[in-house]
Motif scaffolding. Structure first.
Motif, PDB file in Angstrom:
ATOM      1  N   ASP A 122       0.816  -1.222   0.000  1.00  0.00           N
ATOM      2  CA  ASP A 122       0.000   0.000   0.000  1.00  0.00           C
ATOM      3  C   ASP A 122       0.847   1.268   0.000  1.00  0.00           C
ATOM      4  OD1 ASP A 122      -2.446  -1.263  -0.035  1.00  0.00           O
ATOM      5  OD2 ASP A 122      -2.782  -1.127   2.134  1.00  0.00           O
ATOM      6  N   ASP A 123       2.045   1.203   0.596  1.00  0.00           N
ATOM      7  CA  ASP A 123       2.804   2.450   0.759  1.00  0.00           C
ATOM      8  C   ASP A 123       3.798   2.685  -0.376  1.00  0.00           C
ATOM      9  OD1 ASP A 123       4.755   0.606   1.303  1.00  0.00           O
ATOM     10  OD2 ASP A 123       5.159   1.285   3.348  1.00  0.00           O
ATOM     11  N   ASP A 124       3.629   1.964  -1.480  1.00  0.00           N
ATOM     12  CA  ASP A 124       4.549   2.153  -2.607  1.00  0.00           C
ATOM     13  C   ASP A 124       4.408   3.518  -3.273  1.00  0.00           C
ATOM     14  OD1 ASP A 124       6.347   0.121  -2.703  1.00  0.00           O
ATOM     15  OD2 ASP A 124       5.229  -1.121  -4.123  1.00  0.00           O
ATOM     16  N   GLU A 134       8.698   1.979   9.373  1.00  0.00           N
ATOM     17  CA  GLU A 134       7.466   1.707   8.616  1.00  0.00           C
ATOM     18  C   GLU A 134       6.705   3.016   8.501  1.00  0.00           C
ATOM     19  OE1 GLU A 134       6.488  -0.948   7.072  1.00  0.00           O
ATOM     20  OE2 GLU A 134       7.954  -2.392   7.816  1.00  0.00           O
ATOM     21  N   TYR A 135       6.132   3.276   7.330  1.00  0.00           N
ATOM     22  CA  TYR A 135       5.412   4.526   7.090  1.00  0.00           C
ATOM     23  C   TYR A 135       3.942   4.438   7.498  1.00  0.00           C
ATOM     24  CZ  TYR A 135       9.097   6.467   4.063  1.00  0.00           C
ATOM     25  OH  TYR A 135      10.237   6.988   3.556  1.00  0.00           O
ATOM     26  N   PHE A 190       1.247  -3.791   7.888  1.00  0.00           N
ATOM     27  CA  PHE A 190       2.038  -2.620   7.514  1.00  0.00           C
ATOM     28  C   PHE A 190       1.744  -2.216   6.069  1.00  0.00           C
ATOM     29  CE2 PHE A 190       5.437  -3.948  10.751  1.00  0.00           C
ATOM     30  CZ  PHE A 190       4.969  -3.041  11.688  1.00  0.00           C
ATOM     31  N   GLY A 191       1.988  -0.947   5.780  1.00  0.00           N
ATOM     32  CA  GLY A 191       1.851  -0.491   4.407  1.00  0.00           C
ATOM     33  C   GLY A 191       2.815  -1.211   3.480  1.00  0.00           C
ATOM     34  N   SER A 192       3.892  -1.747   4.024  1.00  0.00           N
ATOM     35  CA  SER A 192       4.906  -2.414   3.190  1.00  0.00           C
ATOM     36  C   SER A 192       4.716  -3.928   3.128  1.00  0.00           C
ATOM     37  CB  SER A 192       6.303  -2.104   3.731  1.00  0.00           C
ATOM     38  OG  SER A 192       6.484  -2.705   5.004  1.00  0.00           O
ATOM     39  N   THR A 193       3.677  -4.435   3.756  1.00  0.00           N
ATOM     40  CA  THR A 193       3.417  -5.888   3.712  1.00  0.00           C
ATOM     41  C   THR A 193       2.660  -6.215   2.417  1.00  0.00           C
ATOM     42  OG1 THR A 193       3.236  -5.908   6.120  1.00  0.00           O
ATOM     43  CG2 THR A 193       2.331  -7.813   4.951  1.00  0.00           C
ATOM     44  N   TRP A 194       3.180  -7.151   1.668  1.00  0.00           N
ATOM     45  CA  TRP A 194       2.504  -7.531   0.422  1.00  0.00           C
ATOM     46  C   TRP A 194       1.167  -8.191   0.750  1.00  0.00           C
ATOM     47  CZ3 TRP A 194       4.327  -6.624  -4.566  1.00  0.00           C
ATOM     48  CH2 TRP A 194       5.635  -6.150  -4.656  1.00  0.00           C
TER      49      TRP A 194
END
Ligand SMILES: O=C(O)CCC(=O)C(=O)O
Length: 267
Positions: A122-124, A134-135, A190-194
């Motif tokens: 999500d945070d890409d 983590e954002y 997390f926003g960075s979790t696929w």
């Protein structure tokens, strides 16, 4: 790795620790069922009227979506400002900003026949990453039972930026788990979790709401000032208004001349 499921009595600290390790956790049956049914009632006419507005290759063509929920459903504020989620956000994001804010609030109804969504982070949309930080966190609430068959969110555990196995690019073959959970539960990730929506092979829709929270010095995904009319925004409690962004981040960021002390201003 298996997605860990915590009961609603679990201390948020335990949940936050597991989240740091795996990038995704579930807390079961956390939402008050009467809150869910009120939100559902408030959203239904909007789903019917404009739920197809966001259909595209990424969101799918058999999925209904609504954005900026605070404009459509006053009761959605109860989930957005849920103290349990805010406590976890405070533990994860709090050490890296003066205050965190709502990134987006989205309702997603996956209808029968929908395909699995492409896995993504999500945070890409933030162009650079800071090591060790983590954002964003997301909280996906289940408005009905999420099952393997009806489109429970797909998750790749331990794929997050600050995890031991940070996956910048997803390998072709990867273990994907499904956030199978009863109604009223929440998948925190997390926003960075696929992750991505699942395929719905049943005869009934799968309904959920995702609220994201991001570091206060980042631009919000959804522009709350434009999305939520002022008269609606001003009726929300202070916590919600702060989450929407009606406050400065520290002394100098997002300041407003109408509030020279840069503390917070009314919506
Ligand atoms: O509907 C879901 O389970 C997840 C949707 C999602 O990840 C997204 O649209 O970014």
């Amino acid at each position: 790795m298996t997605l860990m499921r915590f009961p609603p009595q679990a201390p948020p600290n335990d949940v936050a620790q597991e989240l740091q390790k795996t990038g995704a956790v579930i807390v079961t049956s956390l939402a008050d069922p009467s809150v869910l049914s009120l939100i559902e009632k408030e959203l239904r006419p909007h789903f019917e009227k404009e739920g197809e507005k966001f259909q595209n290759d990424f969101n799918g063509y058999k999925t209904l979506r609504l954005a900026a929920l605070l404009a459509l459903s006053p009761t959605s504020a109860e989930l957005i400002a849920h103290p349990y989620i805010l406590e976890i956000a405070e533990q994860i994001l709090g050490p890296h900003c003066e205050c965190f804010r709502l990134g987006s609030a989205t309702a997603i109804e996956i209808w029968p026949g929908e395909n699995a969504q492409v896995l993504h982070r999500d945070d890409d949309f933030y162009p650079y990453r800071v090591p060790g930080i983590e954002y964003q966190i997301g909280a996906m609430w289940s408005f009905n039972d999420f099952t393997m068959e009806n489109g429970a969110t797909q998750v790749v555990s331990e794929s997050h930026w600050t995890g031991a196995n940070n996956l910048d690019v997803l390998p072709e073959h990867i273990d994907v788990e499904h956030a199978v959970m009863p109604i009223g539960s929440v998948l925190i990730y997390f926003g960075s979790t696929w992750h991505g929506g699942g395929a719905n092979t049943t005869d009934n829709p799968r309904t959920g709401v995702i609220n994201t929270y991001a570091l206060g010095w980042l631009r919000q995904e959804e522009n709350q000032y434009l999305s939520v009319p002022k008269d609606i925004a001003s009726a929300y409690p202070e916590t919600v208004k702060r989450l929407m962004g009606y406050q400065a981040h520290g002394e100098y960021l997002g300041v407003y001349p109408g509030d020279p002390d840069n503390r917070w201003y009314e919506a």
